[in-house]
Scaffold this motif. Structure first.
Motif, short mmCIF file in Angstrom:
data_model
loop_
_atom_site.label_atom_id
_atom_site.label_comp_id
_atom_site.label_asym_id
_atom_site.label_seq_id
_atom_site.Cartn_x
_atom_site.Cartn_y
_atom_site.Cartn_z
N ASP A 43 45.40 82.27 -15.43
CA ASP A 43 43.97 82.19 -15.11
C ASP A 43 43.72 81.10 -14.08
O ASP A 43 44.40 80.07 -14.05
CB ASP A 43 43.15 81.88 -16.37
N THR B 142 34.51 103.84 -24.39
CA THR B 142 33.82 103.14 -23.31
C THR B 142 33.27 101.81 -23.78
O THR B 142 33.31 100.80 -23.07
CB THR B 142 32.68 104.01 -22.77
N LYS C 147 36.02 99.30 -23.89
CA LYS C 147 36.37 98.83 -22.55
C LYS C 147 35.31 97.86 -22.02
O LYS C 147 35.65 96.84 -21.40
CB LYS C 147 36.50 100.02 -21.60
N LEU C 148 34.03 98.17 -22.26
CA LEU C 148 32.97 97.27 -21.80
C LEU C 148 33.04 95.93 -22.52
O LEU C 148 32.82 94.87 -21.91
CB LEU C 148 31.60 97.92 -22.04
N ASP C 149 33.35 95.97 -23.82
CA ASP C 149 33.46 94.73 -24.57
C ASP C 149 34.61 93.87 -24.04
O ASP C 149 34.46 92.65 -23.87
CB ASP C 149 33.68 95.05 -26.05
N ALA C 150 35.73 94.53 -23.75
CA ALA C 150 36.86 93.78 -23.18
C ALA C 150 36.49 93.23 -21.80
O ALA C 150 36.86 92.10 -21.45
CB ALA C 150 38.09 94.69 -23.08
N SER C 151 35.74 94.03 -21.03
CA SER C 151 35.33 93.58 -19.71
C SER C 151 34.38 92.38 -19.80
O SER C 151 34.48 91.43 -19.02
CB SER C 151 34.65 94.73 -18.95
N ARG C 152 33.46 92.43 -20.80
CA ARG C 152 32.55 91.30 -20.97
C ARG C 152 33.31 90.03 -21.35
O ARG C 152 33.02 88.94 -20.86
CB ARG C 152 31.50 91.63 -22.03
N ARG C 153 34.28 90.19 -22.27
CA ARG C 153 35.07 89.02 -22.66
C ARG C 153 35.86 88.47 -21.48
O ARG C 153 35.94 87.26 -21.28
CB ARG C 153 36.02 89.39 -23.80
N ARG C 154 36.41 89.38 -20.69
CA ARG C 154 37.16 88.96 -19.52
C ARG C 154 36.24 88.25 -18.52
O ARG C 154 36.61 87.23 -17.93
CB ARG C 154 37.81 90.18 -18.86
N GLU C 155 35.04 88.80 -18.34
CA GLU C 155 34.09 88.18 -17.42
C GLU C 155 33.68 86.79 -17.89
O GLU C 155 33.60 85.85 -17.08
CB GLU C 155 32.86 89.07 -17.27
#
Length: 370
Positions: free
Chosen positions: A317, A133, A136-144
């Motif tokens: 992007d 998890t 996944k959150l780290d990837a989501s933060r980078r994506r954000e």
């Protein structure tokens, strides 16, 4: 045999009474530490054994000395069991608290790191899930963060792209109004060109906003990829002639797909326009379509010379235009973002990769059933 049944009955009665009492205590302490619950379980086990033993002893009319010996033996077993339960409980509690601290750290924006030391199978499984998890959150933060940076760049570029033609339109309108224009017809043509450019930009912004808001409504119908590609090539042919670029669409299989014809034509048009603008004169833009297992792959190959590897992941992007310049050769960096949005709305995917002399954009769509 009768004596054995009688002993079993007395032992069972005593154990059931102890078990019921223990279940009540466990219910009362269910919100307490697991160490307390383990101690209660150990106490219930020993108490059940003691109750059964005492019941059998009373029924067998044991002497007071023998009864005392049995009680002492059971009491010693109870002490050892309770001590073991408390030690085990404190260890489990310690591991749980360490896991909670580690979870709190990655919940505050850090990354999860499992505590050192051995753990029970359940806590180890929980650590693995928390680590997954956290990733996944780290990837989501980078994506954000990447999306936020793209949005900021888009706002800056769109502001510049709007301000420049608007300033030109204002100057031409004032010149026409004051009678200072030497060639009014040329001014009118230029005004129309700038208005069409602004209209296309606003249309792209509206389309992108619908995609991001999940408001893109598709009307899929069964059609042939051959016809879809043919229409797109016909629409892009004037631009290709203007830039001196050859359009090739020979390797197109007549494979049926279930797509929204209008939106998918927009996808191919955006890809072709992008390819034509980045291919030098006398270059070639090739369109192909093939059937792979249960999918249809549409590809557009240009002669742009390739895209830097570090930029390949940013091509789709929002706002990306392949240059840091405020005024790139053409476009507002919305076409490929729209392509990805429409393709993903069709349950497909859009990809890009470098090939000798240029790059290839591939759109993968589910093949039509039957």
């Amino acid at each position: 045999m009768k004596d054995v049944l009688l002993i079993a009955g007395f032992a069972l009665a005593g154990a059931v009474c102890a078990g019921l009492a223990g279940a009540l205590v466990l219910r009362l302490v269910r919100h307490r530490s697991v160490a307390v619950s383990l101690a209660v379980v150990a106490a219930v086990t020993v108490t059940a054994m003691l109750a059964g033993t005492l019941a059998v002893a009373q029924a067998m009319f044991l002497s007071a000395h023998d009864l005392w010996v049995v009680t002492v033996v059971v009491a010693m077993a109870a002490l050892v069991s309770l001590g073991t339960a408390l030690v085990l409980g404190r260890w489990v509690v310690g591991r749980s608290r360490a896991l909670a601290r580690a979870a709190r750290d990655f919940g505050d924006g850090g990354r999860f790191s499992a505590p050192d030391g051995a753990a029970t199978a359940e806590l180890a499984a929980l650590s693995r899930e928390l680590a997954a998890t956290s990733a996944k959150l780290d990837a989501s933060r980078r994506r954000e963060r990447s999306l936020e940076a793209s949005r900021r760049e888009l706002v800056a570029w769109i502001s510049h792209d709007l301000r420049t033609p608007l300033a030109g339109l204002r100057a031409m309108a004032e010149a026409l109004e004051d009678g200072m224009a030497d060639d009014p017809a040329r001014y009118h043509r230029q005004i129309r060109t700038e208005v069409e450019r602004l209209t296309a930009m606003v249309t792209d912004l509206f389309e992108l906003s619908r995609i991001h808001a999940g408001a893109l409504i598709l009307s899929p119908s069964r059609m042939s990829v051959y016809d879809l590609v043919g229409d797109a090539l016909s629409g892009a042919d004037p631009l290709a002639r203007e830039h001196g670029v050859r359009l090739v669409g020979e390797e197109v299989a007549a494979v049926p797909v279930e797509v929204d014809g209008k939106e998918m034509t927009r996808v191919l048009a955006n890809l072709l326009v992008n390819a034509i603008r980045h291919t030098p004169a006398d270059g070639t833009v090739a369109v192909a379509a093939e059937h792979r297992e249960d999918a249809v792959v549409l590809s557009v190959t240009d002669g742009c010379g390739g895209i830097p590897d570090e930029d390949l992941t940013r091509v789709f992007d929002t706002g990306w235009r392949g240059t840091e310049a405020r005024t790139p050769p053409a476009g507002a960096g919305l076409g490929l973002a729209i392509v990805r949005g429409i393709v993903e709305a069709h349950a497909g995917r859009a990809e890009v990769r470098n090939v000798p002399g240029g790059c290839r954009f591939e759109v993968t769509l589910p093949a039509a059933a039957g």
